[in-house]
Design a protein around this motif. Structure first.
Motif, PDB file in Angstrom:
ATOM      1  N   ARG A  49       0.852  -1.188   0.000  1.00  0.00           N
ATOM      2  CA  ARG A  49       0.000   0.000   0.000  1.00  0.00           C
ATOM      3  C   ARG A  49       0.892   1.243   0.000  1.00  0.00           C
ATOM      4  O   ARG A  49       1.706   1.421   0.897  1.00  0.00           O
ATOM      5  CB  ARG A  49      -0.889   0.006   1.245  1.00  0.00           C
ATOM      6  N   LEU A  50       0.720   2.088  -1.007  1.00  0.00           N
ATOM      7  CA  LEU A  50       1.435   3.356  -1.066  1.00  0.00           C
ATOM      8  C   LEU A  50       0.518   4.446  -0.537  1.00  0.00           C
ATOM      9  O   LEU A  50      -0.607   4.606  -1.024  1.00  0.00           O
ATOM     10  CB  LEU A  50       1.852   3.671  -2.503  1.00  0.00           C
ATOM     11  N   LEU A  51       0.989   5.198   0.448  1.00  0.00           N
ATOM     12  CA  LEU A  51       0.179   6.237   1.082  1.00  0.00           C
ATOM     13  C   LEU A  51       0.817   7.603   0.876  1.00  0.00           C
ATOM     14  O   LEU A  51       2.042   7.752   0.922  1.00  0.00           O
ATOM     15  CB  LEU A  51       0.021   5.981   2.579  1.00  0.00           C
ATOM     16  N   ARG A  52      -0.057   8.579   0.679  1.00  0.00           N
ATOM     17  CA  ARG A  52       0.366   9.977   0.579  1.00  0.00           C
ATOM     18  C   ARG A  52      -0.378  10.761   1.655  1.00  0.00           C
ATOM     19  O   ARG A  52      -1.615  10.802   1.665  1.00  0.00           O
ATOM     20  CB  ARG A  52       0.031  10.546  -0.802  1.00  0.00           C
ATOM     21  N   ASP A  53       0.359  11.351   2.569  1.00  0.00           N
ATOM     22  CA  ASP A  53      -0.240  12.109   3.677  1.00  0.00           C
ATOM     23  C   ASP A  53      -1.284  11.270   4.416  1.00  0.00           C
ATOM     24  O   ASP A  53      -2.321  11.769   4.856  1.00  0.00           O
ATOM     25  CB  ASP A  53      -0.864  13.405   3.165  1.00  0.00           C
ATOM     26  N   GLY A  54      -1.022   9.969   4.529  1.00  0.00           N
ATOM     27  CA  GLY A  54      -1.890   9.080   5.285  1.00  0.00           C
ATOM     28  C   GLY A  54      -3.011   8.442   4.489  1.00  0.00           C
ATOM     29  O   GLY A  54      -3.706   7.565   5.011  1.00  0.00           O
ATOM     30  N   ALA A  55      -3.205   8.838   3.225  1.00  0.00           N
ATOM     31  CA  ALA A  55      -4.281   8.280   2.396  1.00  0.00           C
ATOM     32  C   ALA A  55      -3.706   7.296   1.386  1.00  0.00           C
ATOM     33  O   ALA A  55      -2.691   7.577   0.734  1.00  0.00           O
ATOM     34  CB  ALA A  55      -5.023   9.394   1.670  1.00  0.00           C
ATOM     35  N   VAL A  56      -4.346   6.143   1.228  1.00  0.00           N
ATOM     36  CA  VAL A  56      -3.885   5.133   0.281  1.00  0.00           C
ATOM     37  C   VAL A  56      -4.156   5.605  -1.140  1.00  0.00           C
ATOM     38  O   VAL A  56      -5.287   5.943  -1.496  1.00  0.00           O
ATOM     39  CB  VAL A  56      -4.585   3.789   0.539  1.00  0.00           C
ATOM     40  N   VAL A  57      -3.109   5.628  -1.966  1.00  0.00           N
ATOM     41  CA  VAL A  57      -3.271   6.034  -3.364  1.00  0.00           C
ATOM     42  C   VAL A  57      -3.026   4.875  -4.323  1.00  0.00           C
ATOM     43  O   VAL A  57      -3.363   4.971  -5.511  1.00  0.00           O
ATOM     44  CB  VAL A  57      -2.342   7.216  -3.716  1.00  0.00           C
ATOM     45  N   ASP A  58      -2.440   3.798  -3.843  1.00  0.00           N
ATOM     46  CA  ASP A  58      -2.199   2.642  -4.711  1.00  0.00           C
ATOM     47  C   ASP A  58      -1.996   1.436  -3.806  1.00  0.00           C
ATOM     48  O   ASP A  58      -1.381   1.540  -2.743  1.00  0.00           O
ATOM     49  CB  ASP A  58      -0.955   2.867  -5.573  1.00  0.00           C
ATOM     50  N   GLN A  59      -2.548   0.286  -4.213  1.00  0.00           N
ATOM     51  CA  GLN A  59      -2.297  -0.939  -3.473  1.00  0.00           C
ATOM     52  C   GLN A  59      -2.551  -2.140  -4.368  1.00  0.00           C
ATOM     53  O   GLN A  59      -3.463  -2.129  -5.180  1.00  0.00           O
ATOM     54  CB  GLN A  59      -3.153  -1.027  -2.205  1.00  0.00           C
ATOM     55  N   HIS A  60      -1.704  -3.140  -4.229  1.00  0.00           N
ATOM     56  CA  HIS A  60      -1.924  -4.399  -4.935  1.00  0.00           C
ATOM     57  C   HIS A  60      -1.072  -5.477  -4.291  1.00  0.00           C
ATOM     58  O   HIS A  60      -0.099  -5.195  -3.604  1.00  0.00           O
ATOM     59  CB  HIS A  60      -1.627  -4.267  -6.434  1.00  0.00           C
ATOM     60  N   TRP A  61      -1.485  -6.719  -4.518  1.00  0.00           N
ATOM     61  CA  TRP A  61      -0.780  -7.874  -3.976  1.00  0.00           C
ATOM     62  C   TRP A  61       0.350  -8.232  -4.941  1.00  0.00           C
ATOM     63  O   TRP A  61       0.102  -8.624  -6.078  1.00  0.00           O
ATOM     64  CB  TRP A  61      -1.741  -9.044  -3.818  1.00  0.00           C
ATOM     65  N   ALA A  62       1.586  -8.059  -4.502  1.00  0.00           N
ATOM     66  CA  ALA A  62       2.725  -8.272  -5.382  1.00  0.00           C
ATOM     67  C   ALA A  62       4.011  -8.216  -4.557  1.00  0.00           C
ATOM     68  O   ALA A  62       4.000  -7.786  -3.400  1.00  0.00           O
ATOM     69  CB  ALA A  62       2.765  -7.199  -6.474  1.00  0.00           C
ATOM     70  N   PRO A  63       5.132  -8.627  -5.140  1.00  0.00           N
ATOM     71  CA  PRO A  63       6.411  -8.481  -4.446  1.00  0.00           C
ATOM     72  C   PRO A  63       7.080  -7.132  -4.684  1.00  0.00           C
ATOM     73  O   PRO A  63       8.147  -6.865  -4.125  1.00  0.00           O
ATOM     74  CB  PRO A  63       7.253  -9.614  -5.042  1.00  0.00           C
ATOM     75  N   ALA A  64       6.460  -6.276  -5.519  1.00  0.00           N
ATOM     76  CA  ALA A  64       7.072  -4.980  -5.820  1.00  0.00           C
ATOM     77  C   ALA A  64       5.991  -3.974  -6.182  1.00  0.00           C
ATOM     78  O   ALA A  64       4.883  -4.337  -6.602  1.00  0.00           O
ATOM     79  CB  ALA A  64       8.073  -5.111  -6.968  1.00  0.00           C
ATOM     80  N   LEU A  65       6.331  -2.716  -6.024  1.00  0.00           N
ATOM     81  CA  LEU A  65       5.410  -1.616  -6.326  1.00  0.00           C
ATOM     82  C   LEU A  65       6.221  -0.489  -6.962  1.00  0.00           C
ATOM     83  O   LEU A  65       7.358  -0.214  -6.538  1.00  0.00           O
ATOM     84  CB  LEU A  65       4.742  -1.136  -5.043  1.00  0.00           C
ATOM     85  N   ALA A  66       5.655   0.157  -7.964  1.00  0.00           N
ATOM     86  CA  ALA A  66       6.289   1.310  -8.597  1.00  0.00           C
ATOM     87  C   ALA A  66       5.214   2.297  -9.015  1.00  0.00           C
ATOM     88  O   ALA A  66       4.178   1.905  -9.562  1.00  0.00           O
ATOM     89  CB  ALA A  66       7.116   0.889  -9.807  1.00  0.00           C
ATOM     90  N   ARG A  67       5.462   3.572  -8.742  1.00  0.00           N
ATOM     91  CA  ARG A  67       4.502   4.603  -9.151  1.00  0.00           C
ATOM     92  C   ARG A  67       5.243   5.914  -9.379  1.00  0.00           C
ATOM     93  O   ARG A  67       5.995   6.383  -8.510  1.00  0.00           O
ATOM     94  CB  ARG A  67       3.417   4.791  -8.101  1.00  0.00           C
TER      95      ARG A  67
END
Length: 362
Positions: free
Chosen positions: A304-322
């Motif tokens: 889960r990627l959060l910005r100022d406490g709000a989730v902006v992206d999430q997925h089940w995976a071994p890696a994340l890029a945005r």
């Protein structure tokens, strides 16, 4: 994709008490327990004393490094986990703002301890609330964003659940407190505010001579649950002064993440920002647009990627890029499902993306 910044990872247990204050173990016993729990560094924080350092116990104990800080403990709360002190600080003679200021004057730094503590009323004075009530104004350098014992026990449904907690701590370990995360995210919008996870380990029990025949939770056991993984710029080499400086620098900078390794090993987790040839590790501060945030985990998880406490992206995976645009306090939470419930597995320190400064700094 560029590789993450080359850093060296060490597993720490923070907020630990020994016989020098209200723990039941010697420093030697604590170091042995840490080695048995596959811990690299112990951050000792006895109440209002540096006695372990004065006794020559801040050192390498075989493969475990013990570093001595202290928990500055005003009555009723506002406890402060301080490191890098030259001398102890009288907690009763100063306000918490004055304590935080003096820690910095001594060249040290600190973390607000168990900031959302509200006690367990049914247990009486033994479990009275110990909040850090002035987090936004006291000037604490950082925050103990998750306190294993305090946060878990205080959220039990009742005193009758305590035996269950002692028997199966991981069953009750779920997430850090939302109110602490919210305040931490808000602070980060104004300044860097590094976070750690603390055990608050005392090995509560009865010591008789060299033995502790009665104990509610041994150090070795409590060291399994909540840890702070520190990322240093150079490897530790056995030189106390140099290695202390590397660990303390990483903690000051927020180059660390909080992990519940009892749910699965987290060594190798990374979160960083990149733009062109630049890479910045967690805890870092960058300016402008065009940054890509990346996280990699040692196994698939709900990232889960959060910005100022709000989730902006999430997925089940071994890696994340945005790729991101605009300022914010950006951090990553990783969750696993354990016993049919989501649990926080990793909580990173943020990357702080600030606005470009106008030409001339106007």
């Amino acid at each position: 994709m560029r590789r993450p910044p080359e850093l060296h990872e060490y597993v720490c247990v923070a907020h630990v008490h020994s016989l020098h204050s209200d723990g039941t173990g010697t420093v030697a016993e604590i170091a042995q327990a840490a080695a048995q729990a596959d811990v690299d560094v112990v951050l000792l924080t006895d109440h209002d004393t540096l006695a372990a350092r004065d006794a020559g116990e801040e050192r390498w104990w075989d493969r475990v490094l013990v570093l001595v800080g202290c928990e500055i403990s005003p009555r009723g709360g506002n406890h402060y986990l301080a490191f890098g002190l030259e001398r102890p600080i009288d907690p009763q003679a100063r306000t918490i703002a004055e304590i935080c200021s003096e820690v910095r004057e001594q060249g040290g730094f600190g973390f607000a301890a168990h900031p959302a503590s509200r006690g367990v009323p049914r247990l009486g004075p033994v479990a009275r609330p110990m909040p850090f009530a002035e987090l936004a104004t006291a000037g604490a350098d950082g925050v103990e964003v998750w306190s294993f014992v305090t946060d878990t026990v205080e959220r039990l449904p009742g005193a009758r659940s305590i035996p269950s907690f002692l028997a199966r701590p991981a069953h009750w370990l779920e997430h850090p407190r939302e109110e602490v995360l919210k305040e931490w995210d808000a602070l980060g919008q104004h300044r860097r505010c590094p976070a750690i996870g603390g055990v608050d380990a005392h090995q509560v029990g009865l010591r008789v001579g060299r033995r502790v025949p009665v104990r509610l939770m041994a150090y070795r056991r409590s060291f399994r649950f909540l840890r702070t993984h520190v990322l240093t710029t150079e490897p530790l080499r056995g030189d106390l002064d140099r290695d202390r400086a590397l660990i303390f620098d990483a903690l000051r900078e927020g180059r660390c993440f909080v992990a519940t390794d009892c749910f699965g090993p987290t060594r190798g987790f990374r979160f960083w920002a990149e733009r062109g040839e630049q890479t910045v590790a967690m805890g870092g501060e960058v300016r402008g647009n065009g940054w890509t945030l990346r996280a990699v985990a040692p196994r698939p998880a709900l990232l889960r990627l959060l910005r100022d406490g709000a989730v902006v992206d999430q997925h089940w995976a071994p890696a994340l890029a945005r790729r991101i645009e605009g300022p914010g306090v950006w951090r990553v939470e990783a969750q696993l499902e354990v016993d049919g419930r989501p649990r926080t597995w990793v909580l990173t320190n943020p990357i702080y993306v600030r606005r470009d400064e106008p030409p001339g700094g106007e």
